[in-house]
Scaffold this motif. Structure first.
Motif, PDB file in Angstrom:
ATOM      1  N   TYR A  26      -2.203  11.789  -6.385  1.00 29.99           N
ATOM      2  CA  TYR A  26      -3.518  12.263  -6.823  1.00 29.99           C
ATOM      3  C   TYR A  26      -3.822  13.620  -6.191  1.00 29.99           C
ATOM      4  CZ  TYR A  26      -8.646  12.083  -7.417  1.00 29.99           C
ATOM      5  OH  TYR A  26      -9.958  12.354  -7.739  1.00 29.99           O
ATOM      6  N   ILE A  27      -3.632  13.725  -4.877  1.00 31.93           N
ATOM      7  CA  ILE A  27      -3.882  14.979  -4.157  1.00 31.93           C
ATOM      8  C   ILE A  27      -3.013  16.103  -4.726  1.00 31.93           C
ATOM      9  CG2 ILE A  27      -3.596  16.147  -1.924  1.00 31.93           C
ATOM     10  CD1 ILE A  27      -4.321  13.448  -0.600  1.00 31.93           C
ATOM     11  N   ARG A  28      -1.733  15.812  -4.913  1.00 31.78           N
ATOM     12  CA  ARG A  28      -0.796  16.837  -5.358  1.00 31.78           C
ATOM     13  C   ARG A  28      -1.059  17.251  -6.802  1.00 31.78           C
ATOM     14  NH1 ARG A  28       4.898  14.690  -4.667  1.00 31.78           N
ATOM     15  NH2 ARG A  28       5.438  16.777  -5.389  1.00 31.78           N
TER      16      ARG A  28
ATOM     17  N   TYR B 279      -4.007  19.607  -6.887  1.00 33.66           N
ATOM     18  CA  TYR B 279      -3.643  20.877  -6.255  1.00 33.66           C
ATOM     19  C   TYR B 279      -2.804  21.719  -7.222  1.00 33.66           C
ATOM     20  CZ  TYR B 279      -1.505  24.288  -3.157  1.00 33.66           C
ATOM     21  OH  TYR B 279      -1.075  25.468  -2.594  1.00 33.66           O
TER      22      TYR B 279
ATOM     23  N   HIS C 110     -10.655  21.776  -9.671  1.00 34.93           N
ATOM     24  CA  HIS C 110      -9.492  20.934  -9.367  1.00 34.93           C
ATOM     25  C   HIS C 110      -9.117  21.045  -7.883  1.00 34.93           C
ATOM     26  CE1 HIS C 110      -8.882  19.727 -13.411  1.00 34.93           C
ATOM     27  NE2 HIS C 110      -8.367  20.865 -13.866  1.00 34.93           N
TER      28      HIS C 110
ATOM     29  N   SER D  73      -8.803  18.002  -5.036  1.00 35.41           N
ATOM     30  CA  SER D  73      -7.647  17.756  -4.165  1.00 35.41           C
ATOM     31  C   SER D  73      -8.037  17.830  -2.697  1.00 35.41           C
ATOM     32  CB  SER D  73      -6.544  18.781  -4.470  1.00 35.41           C
ATOM     33  OG  SER D  73      -5.431  18.598  -3.634  1.00 35.41           O
TER      34      SER D  73
ATOM     35  N   SER E 137      -7.776  15.072   0.331  1.00 37.82           N
ATOM     36  CA  SER E 137      -6.946  15.442   1.492  1.00 37.82           C
ATOM     37  C   SER E 137      -7.720  15.263   2.785  1.00 37.82           C
ATOM     38  CB  SER E 137      -6.477  16.897   1.355  1.00 37.82           C
ATOM     39  OG  SER E 137      -5.730  17.099   0.190  1.00 37.82           O
TER      40      SER E 137
ATOM     41  N   CYS F 242      -4.877  23.677   0.643  1.00 37.25           N
ATOM     42  CA  CYS F 242      -6.111  23.819  -0.139  1.00 37.25           C
ATOM     43  C   CYS F 242      -6.992  24.930   0.428  1.00 37.25           C
ATOM     44  CB  CYS F 242      -6.878  22.495  -0.177  1.00 37.25           C
ATOM     45  SG  CYS F 242      -6.118  21.200  -1.187  1.00 37.25           S
TER      46      CYS F 242
END
Length: 456
Positions: free
Chosen positions: A381-383, A386, A404, A408, A412, A424
């Motif tokens: 999800y984070i990646r 990002y 977006h 992310s 994080s 980020c």
């Protein structure tokens, strides 16, 4: 504080207020009058069933006296397993964890019931009562910490499984504490333990450890397969999956590590290995056939991924058709599709538009609820967001890109993922002058949430 007469005192007060004689109270509770008399005089211990019967007759909620009962029966006097076991199950049913913690801490001091407590913990574990099982496992483990036993190792394994969270530092701490116990586990159970540990290290980007554990897992499988010829074929399996599947999974892990190291052709070779393992299974059972189809599906999807990362977008439409038929793979797939597009400056607007509803579902976390490996999906999800941020910013869609990026960054921060936090922050800094007032406020709040340990 004298709590032994407290329950008796409540009963006697209730009988006086209701003008009940002993015989009448015996009749309405269903407890023999002689037994009831001995209980009220303090000459006989009360069972859990009797306590529940009396509590019900008195119009009180079940468990009203459990704390007092625990002190009376197991702390102020020597515990007896015939009463302790049902007490644990009743408290677990009502979620009275404080009562269990108080009693168990005292009971394990003399190691009298360690084996029985472990068996109850395993029963709770099997029933999904994780919080209460954890209390018992931790007490048993503390009592056996100098024994170096298989039981201690299994306790530590269960504790490790319970302590996995979305927090990177919690996961690293759980991994470091558990790893020394793996070799003490049953040979087959080691396969699950190594797999689970490797998966956890993957979520915190420790790829050297993932590779080391993948190789260790493959060695353990080869050993188990060698032993098979000397075993009875009907021996009960302890490993969660058929043994051969762990060798395939070890090579899947190696492929993942190769991809992280940008060794995409090597990743493709490991993909061939685990697919070949599945092709070699003859006359599979229903369970084995399901695993074969799962691994072959992963192989198909991963080949698309690695080919994309090599810069070949000719098969993108085929890959998107594959995702239409395999929607569970969309989150993982789009992490790599967008990453590859960023690396090669390739336009994937049509792909993003085609799957925009799925990506929106991911953003509002429909894809993260109730999953077997929440840590891994959290990282994806984070990646994903990002990479989407980078893509949109490169396309000069600044506001959407920053949106977006904040998505992310927010995850994080909550996960203490220091590497992704830094990435980020770095990317936001390049476009900060273009952020809206609302976006800047969101970013500032997230910066304020960062704890010092995140960057230590």
């Amino acid at each position: 504080m004298e709590l032994v007469p407290t329950i008796r005192g409540h009963i006697e007060k209730y009988m006086r207020e209701q003008n009940l004689k002993l015989q009448h109270f015996s009749d309405i509770t269903g407890i023999n009058v002689g037994t009831l008399s001995a209980i009220l005089k303090g000459n006989r211990p009360m069972s859990m069933n009797q306590l529940n019967q009396i509590t019900s007759v008195m119009g009180l909620e079940k468990g009203y006296f459990y704390e007092s009962y625990g002190v009376e029966s197991f702390i102020e006097f020597s515990p007896h397993w015939r009463r302790l076991e049902p007490y644990l199950y009743e408290c677990a049913e009502l979620g009275k964890l404080d009562c269990i913690q108080q009693v168990i801490t005292h009971v394990t001091d003399d190691r009298s019931y360690i084996e029985e407590l472990f068996d109850v913990a395993e029963s709770f574990f099997a029933r999904g009562l994780k919080e209460v099982a954890l209390i018992l496992y931790e007490c048993v483990a503390d009592s056996e910490k100098y024994q170096h036993s298989e039981r201690l190792a299994l306790c530590q394994y269960r504790i490790f499984l319970f302590h996995k969270t979305l927090n990177k530092f919690n996961n690293l701490n759980a991994a470091v504490k558990f790893e020394p116990y793996i070799d003490k586990l049953n040979d087959e159970m080691q396969l699950d333990a190594i797999k689970d540990l490797a998966n956890l290290y993957a979520t915190i980007h420790v790829w050297d450890k993932v590779l080391e554990l993948a190789e260790k897992l493959e060695q353990r499988v080869d050993f188990q397969l060698t032993l098979r010829t000397n075993r009875r074929r009907n021996k009960l399996r302890i490993a969660h999956y058929p043994v051969f599947s762990y060798k395939a999974y070890a090579n899947l892990l190696k492929a993942t590590v190769s991809e992280k190291r940008k060794q995409y052709r090597k990743a493709l070779k490991y993909t061939d290995v685990y697919e070949d393992i599945m092709d070699g299974i003859k006359n599979p059972t229903e369970e084995e056939q399901e695993l074969i189809e799962r691994f072959k599906g992963w192989a198909e999807g991963n080949r698309y991924l690695y080919t994309l990362l090599l810069g070949d977008f000719d098969m993108l439409d085929d890959y998107l058709n594959y995702l239409d038929a395999n929607p569970k793979e969309i989150l993982t797939a789009f992490v790599y599709i967008v990453k590859a597009a960023n690396q090669c400056s390739y336009d994937i607007d049509n792909a993003l538009d085609r799957f925009k509803n799925h990506i929106n579902d991911i953003r509002i976390e429909k894809y993260l609820k109730g999953t077997y490996n929440e840590q891994a999906l959290n990282l994806r999800y984070i990646r994903l967001f990002y990479e989407l941020a980078k893509y949109k910013l490169n396309q000069n869609q600044i506001q959407q890109g920053i949106e977006h990026l904040i998505t992310s960054f927010e995850r994080s921060v909550s996960s203490n993922d220091d590497m992704m936090c830094i990435k980020c922050i770095d990317l936001y800094g390049k476009y900060r002058n273009h952020a809206s007032k609302t976006q800047e406020e969101q970013y500032t709040k997230l910066i304020d949430k960062l704890s010092v340990p995140t960057f230590q």
